[in-house]
Design a protein around this motif. Sequence first.
Motif, PDB file in Angstrom:
ATOM      1  N   TYR A  28       0.805  14.987   7.100  1.00 15.64           N
ATOM      2  CA  TYR A  28       1.929  15.941   7.060  1.00 15.64           C
ATOM      3  C   TYR A  28       3.099  15.114   6.536  1.00 15.64           C
ATOM      4  N   GLN A  29       3.269  15.113   5.207  1.00 12.40           N
ATOM      5  CA  GLN A  29       4.135  14.127   4.567  1.00 12.40           C
ATOM      6  C   GLN A  29       5.536  14.624   4.289  1.00 12.40           C
ATOM      7  N   ALA A  30       6.496  13.735   4.544  1.00 14.23           N
ATOM      8  CA  ALA A  30       7.924  14.055   4.457  1.00 14.23           C
ATOM      9  C   ALA A  30       8.408  14.097   3.019  1.00 14.23           C
ATOM     10  N   PRO A  36       0.824  -1.222   0.000  1.00 13.64           N
ATOM     11  CA  PRO A  36       0.000   0.000   0.000  1.00 13.64           C
ATOM     12  C   PRO A  36       0.852   1.263   0.000  1.00 13.64           C
ATOM     13  N   ASN A  37       0.216   2.380  -0.272  1.00 13.97           N
ATOM     14  CA  ASN A  37       0.884   3.665  -0.235  1.00 13.97           C
ATOM     15  C   ASN A  37       1.325   3.953   1.197  1.00 13.97           C
ATOM     16  N   CYS A  38       2.433   4.660   1.335  1.00 11.65           N
ATOM     17  CA  CYS A  38       3.024   4.886   2.664  1.00 11.65           C
ATOM     18  C   CYS A  38       2.035   5.522   3.640  1.00 11.65           C
ATOM     19  N   SER A  39       1.293   6.555   3.168  1.00 12.34           N
ATOM     20  CA  SER A  39       0.382   7.233   4.107  1.00 12.34           C
ATOM     21  C   SER A  39      -0.761   6.315   4.515  1.00 12.34           C
ATOM     22  N   ILE A  65      -0.752  16.894   2.903  1.00 16.24           N
ATOM     23  CA  ILE A  65       0.097  18.083   2.831  1.00 16.24           C
ATOM     24  C   ILE A  65       1.564  17.646   2.849  1.00 16.24           C
ATOM     25  N   ARG A  66       2.381  18.317   2.041  1.00 14.44           N
ATOM     26  CA  ARG A  66       3.833  18.073   2.047  1.00 14.44           C
ATOM     27  C   ARG A  66       4.463  19.071   3.022  1.00 14.44           C
ATOM     28  N   VAL A  67       5.222  18.548   3.992  1.00 12.16           N
ATOM     29  CA  VAL A  67       5.827  19.428   5.005  1.00 12.16           C
ATOM     30  C   VAL A  67       7.348  19.265   4.993  1.00 12.16           C
ATOM     31  N   ALA A 106       9.838  11.017   7.691  1.00 11.91           N
ATOM     32  CA  ALA A 106       8.734  10.382   8.426  1.00 11.91           C
ATOM     33  C   ALA A 106       7.449  11.189   8.269  1.00 11.91           C
ATOM     34  N   HIS A 107       6.386  10.469   7.974  1.00 15.20           N
ATOM     35  CA  HIS A 107       5.081  11.125   7.843  1.00 15.20           C
ATOM     36  C   HIS A 107       4.408  11.253   9.211  1.00 15.20           C
ATOM     37  N   ALA A 108       3.600  12.298   9.328  1.00 15.60           N
ATOM     38  CA  ALA A 108       2.752  12.457  10.507  1.00 15.60           C
ATOM     39  C   ALA A 108       1.311  12.540  10.018  1.00 15.60           C
ATOM     40  N   SER A 165       0.085  21.910  -0.326  1.00 11.45           N
ATOM     41  CA  SER A 165      -0.766  20.759  -0.642  1.00 11.45           C
ATOM     42  C   SER A 165       0.084  19.737  -1.409  1.00 11.45           C
ATOM     43  N   HIS A 166      -0.132  18.433  -1.110  1.00 17.22           N
ATOM     44  CA  HIS A 166       0.691  17.362  -1.688  1.00 17.22           C
ATOM     45  C   HIS A 166       0.833  17.561  -3.197  1.00 17.22           C
ATOM     46  N   ASN A 167       2.030  17.256  -3.709  1.00 14.83           N
ATOM     47  CA  ASN A 167       2.353  17.507  -5.108  1.00 14.83           C
ATOM     48  C   ASN A 167       1.698  16.534  -6.093  1.00 14.83           C
ATOM     49  N   SER A 216      10.842  12.479   1.776  1.00 14.28           N
ATOM     50  CA  SER A 216      11.258  11.160   1.249  1.00 14.28           C
ATOM     51  C   SER A 216      10.194  10.546   0.355  1.00 14.28           C
ATOM     52  N   GLY A 217       8.918  10.891   0.608  1.00 16.06           N
ATOM     53  CA  GLY A 217       7.848  10.342  -0.225  1.00 16.06           C
ATOM     54  C   GLY A 217       7.971  10.769  -1.677  1.00 16.06           C
ATOM     55  N   ALA A 218       8.715  11.842  -1.910  1.00 11.44           N
ATOM     56  CA  ALA A 218       8.916  12.299  -3.297  1.00 11.44           C
ATOM     57  C   ALA A 218      10.303  11.885  -3.786  1.00 11.44           C
ATOM     58  N   GLY A 219      10.989  11.062  -3.020  1.00 11.30           N
ATOM     59  CA  GLY A 219      12.273  10.513  -3.476  1.00 11.30           C
ATOM     60  C   GLY A 219      13.490  11.208  -2.871  1.00 11.30           C
TER      61      GLY A 219
HETATM   62  C1  2RA Z   1       4.408  10.469  -1.064  1.00  8.86           C
HETATM   63  N1  2RA Z   1       3.084   8.483  -0.778  1.00  8.86           N
HETATM   64  O1  2RA Z   1       4.642  10.587   0.139  1.00  8.86           O
HETATM   65  C2  2RA Z   1       4.008   9.159  -1.661  1.00  8.86           C
HETATM   66  C3  2RA Z   1       5.202   8.330  -1.946  1.00  8.86           C
HETATM   67  N2  2RA Z   1       4.896   7.006  -2.224  1.00  8.86           N
HETATM   68  O2  2RA Z   1       4.519  11.400  -1.874  1.00  8.86           O
END
Ligand code: 2RA
Length: 352
Positions: free
Chosen positions: A173-175, A130-133, A252-254, A259-261, A215-217, A177-180
């Motif tokens: 609140y996504q890190a 599954p997706n990380c979040s 949201i991208r933070v 690490a995601h919150a 807002s998430h990309n 790393s999720g975008a590489g």
């Molecule tokens: C993100 N869930 O954090 C995506 C990466 N797989 O952007």
Amino acid sequence: TAPSLAVVGVTGAVGQEFLSVLSDRSFPYRSIKLLASKRSAGKRITFEDQSYVVEELTPESFRGVDIALFSAGGSISKEFGPVAVECGSVVVDNSSAFRMDENVPLVIPEVNPEAMAGVKLGKGGLIANPNCSTIICLMAATPLHRRAKMTKLLKGLAFSDLAKVLRMVVSTYQAASGAGAAAMEELEQQTREVLEGKQPTCKIFSQQYAFNLFSHNAPVLSNGYNEEEMKLVKETRKIWNDMNVKVTATCIRVPVMRAHAESINLQFETPLDEDMARDILRSAPGVVVIDDRNANRFPTPLEVSNKDDVAVGRIRRDVSQEENYGLDIFVCGDQIRKGAALNAVQIAEMLL
Ligand code: 2RA
């Protein structure tokens, strides 16, 4: 005998974490192939004191491979996943390519291991990570969703009284790393540039990331949600095997590295009080409770980074809902580890 492995996308952030997790968990293997694009082929990588040459991914790469861990993007998974399955490999795919395919199990080992019962080594198959979040969210929400039922049964209430989550509202609140890895580098570079009074370099994201959030990309869909938010909605329903659970999300991208919150609000079918919830989470696999109100100490991304467990805190009754029908929690989890590589390796462990 121990399985032969292949890691596809080995030079990426998740690919590298696959190797760390395989080693940390002493995953048994008789051979391992490190596969990447033509651009990365030829690089040398040391893994468990052995030097390996990264090989270019080709259709022939999967001959004799029992388990192939993929994290090289959806197009590579679409092109080579079925080829690997044809060769008899079991593919554990970290991309979104097959997650919603009804014939493909979407698995979090602590949550729905039964979903992958039909996949056996030697027969070939495909399991989606599954997706990380989604993973980080459901590691905390599922024990409450499921154990709430157990709680009712323990109190001897009628089977029909079973509790379950009716509605879940998630704010993430996504890190970076999720975008590489490149996004992590951009965050670091921009932070330096801004502190030095320079114009921030924006290559991965279209706007300044350092000292900002946005807002998430992921692309925004016609319903106004972005793809990341709809993954949470759809993947939750599939993993919980409950097409009626109501889920909404804002991703949201933070400016945090890896690490995601997530803030999660749950509405139950029947009451579940916060003390019971805290007890359930304390005994939940892969979860640690950090919930010290007196010290105002709760989960943080830095504290969970490079760790396996998802941390949960801010466990409290939702005062906007009827007595104990609602609960608010706050969760942090390492996006590269439990959000991707660890979950995939745990799936592979279930094949042994
Ligand atoms: C993100 N869930 O954090 C995506 C990466 N797989 O952007």
